[in-house]
Motif scaffolding. Structure first.
Motif, PDB file in Angstrom:
ATOM      1  N   ARG A  41       0.825  -1.189   0.000  1.00  0.00           N
ATOM      2  CA  ARG A  41       0.000   0.000   0.000  1.00  0.00           C
ATOM      3  C   ARG A  41       0.870   1.254   0.000  1.00  0.00           C
ATOM      4  NH1 ARG A  41      -3.088  -1.869   3.917  1.00  0.00           N
ATOM      5  NH2 ARG A  41      -2.052  -0.671   5.513  1.00  0.00           N
ATOM      6  N   LEU A  42       1.920   1.239   0.826  1.00  0.00           N
ATOM      7  CA  LEU A  42       2.791   2.408   0.915  1.00  0.00           C
ATOM      8  C   LEU A  42       3.557   2.622  -0.382  1.00  0.00           C
ATOM      9  CD1 LEU A  42       4.200   2.021   4.535  1.00  0.00           C
ATOM     10  CD2 LEU A  42       2.617   3.765   3.705  1.00  0.00           C
ATOM     11  N   ALA A  54       1.196   4.215  -2.719  1.00  0.00           N
ATOM     12  CA  ALA A  54       0.888   5.584  -2.300  1.00  0.00           C
ATOM     13  C   ALA A  54       2.031   6.539  -2.638  1.00  0.00           C
ATOM     14  CB  ALA A  54       0.614   5.617  -0.795  1.00  0.00           C
ATOM     15  N   GLU A  88      -7.749   6.528  -0.958  1.00  0.00           N
ATOM     16  CA  GLU A  88      -6.389   5.990  -1.014  1.00  0.00           C
ATOM     17  C   GLU A  88      -5.399   6.896  -0.285  1.00  0.00           C
ATOM     18  OE1 GLU A  88      -4.609   3.219  -3.204  1.00  0.00           O
ATOM     19  OE2 GLU A  88      -6.369   2.543  -2.095  1.00  0.00           O
ATOM     20  N   GLN A  89      -5.572   8.208  -0.430  1.00  0.00           N
ATOM     21  CA  GLN A  89      -4.636   9.165   0.161  1.00  0.00           C
ATOM     22  C   GLN A  89      -4.800   9.315   1.664  1.00  0.00           C
ATOM     23  OE1 GLN A  89      -5.306  12.804  -2.027  1.00  0.00           O
ATOM     24  NE2 GLN A  89      -4.870  11.836  -3.984  1.00  0.00           N
ATOM     25  N   ARG A 105      -3.730   4.727   3.010  1.00  0.00           N
ATOM     26  CA  ARG A 105      -2.316   5.006   3.285  1.00  0.00           C
ATOM     27  C   ARG A 105      -2.005   4.969   4.778  1.00  0.00           C
ATOM     28  NH1 ARG A 105       0.056  10.351   0.628  1.00  0.00           N
ATOM     29  NH2 ARG A 105      -0.746   9.241  -1.194  1.00  0.00           N
TER      30      ARG A 105
END
Length: 258
Positions: free
Chosen positions: A14-15, A18, A218-219, A223
């Motif tokens: 995920r990171l 992102a 997502e942001q 994240r």
């Protein structure tokens, strides 16, 4: 314990995703927002050929004949895993950049709405319980329809939340001054809940404004899901106004207020 190892792996993935978007910024303008706003009820839905000048890949163009005949989403980018139908216009790189930019502006509101909605259904307020809800992993039975099954296979995390907690509940995007009379000079985007709810077909049909909600999720929620779970598990049992606690967590822990 397999679960103990799966969460860090998901967090790293995920990171990584992102960070890839974090360096991209988009200039904001009313023309962009107007193009992204939901179409009026009853507006005709059409599927147009993709335009190579929009950044459409050759592989997307190869799929276009099928898209236009069936109205199904078929392609290689994220949008094609989030929707069943791609009506009106194929996604382009410009659309994605605009959606990311708008998402940045509404991420605090999106974070607060999604997290508070998810908390209503968690079995307990433990860190693991909250983390599981934020991660949004779910199993779906096969329907036998390839497009539907592909979409459901990817319907987890923000791919799930932006639909179930926002679009399906009537949340959309409006120009702020149009829905908040006191904000007469504010021409930016605002999250807004309509009185009605869309049909299932409408929820599963691609539109750029829906992608704004996805990227806003997502942001923020995606994240910072682990940090949010840890913070909320400590803060919520102490009591207080849940909406205020969630909003503060989004602004500070998820850093959407920065």
């Amino acid at each position: 314990d397999a679960f103990a190892f799966s969460r860090p792996a998901r967090r790293r993935a995920r990171l990584t995703a992102a960070m890839a978007w974090a360096w991209r910024s988009v200039a904001w303008g009313m023309v962009g927002l107007a193009a992204m706003l939901p179409r009026p009820a009853g507006a005709e839905l059409q599927t147009f050929p993709p335009d190579p000048n929009d950044g459409i890949t050759d592989e997307m163009i190869d799929f276009d004949e099928f898209n236009r005949k069936q109205g199904f989403a078929a392609g290689v980018t994220g949008e094609f895993f989030r929707y069943k139908h791609v009506f009106h216009k194929q996604p382009s790189d410009k659309d994605r950049e605009e959606a990311i930019g708008v998402g940045t502006q509404i991420r605090c509101d999106v974070c607060a709405v999604i997290v508070e909605s998810l908390l209503r259904r968690v079995p307990d307020l433990s860190e693991d319980g909250i983390a599981d809800a934020l991660e949004g992993n779910a199993e779906y039975e096969k329907t036998g329809d390839h497009v539907t099954d592909r979409m459901l296979e990817h319907k987890k995390g923000c791919n799930k939340h932006f639909k179930d907690e926002l679009i399906a509940e009537g949340w959309t995007i409006r120009v702020c001054k149009d829905v908040y009379p006191e904000r007469v000079e504010d021409t930016g985007p605002c999250l807004w809940r309509d009185s009605g709810k869309p049909s299932g077909t409408a929820v599963d049909a691609y539109e750029v404004w829906k992608e704004c909600l996805f990227y806003a999720c997502e942001q923020s929620v995606s994240r910072f899901s682990d940090s949010l779970a840890e913070h909320l598990a400590a803060a919520l049992p102490r009591g207080g106004n849940r909406s205020e606690i969630v909003r503060a967590a989004c602004e500070t822990v998820a850093r959407c207020g920065a």
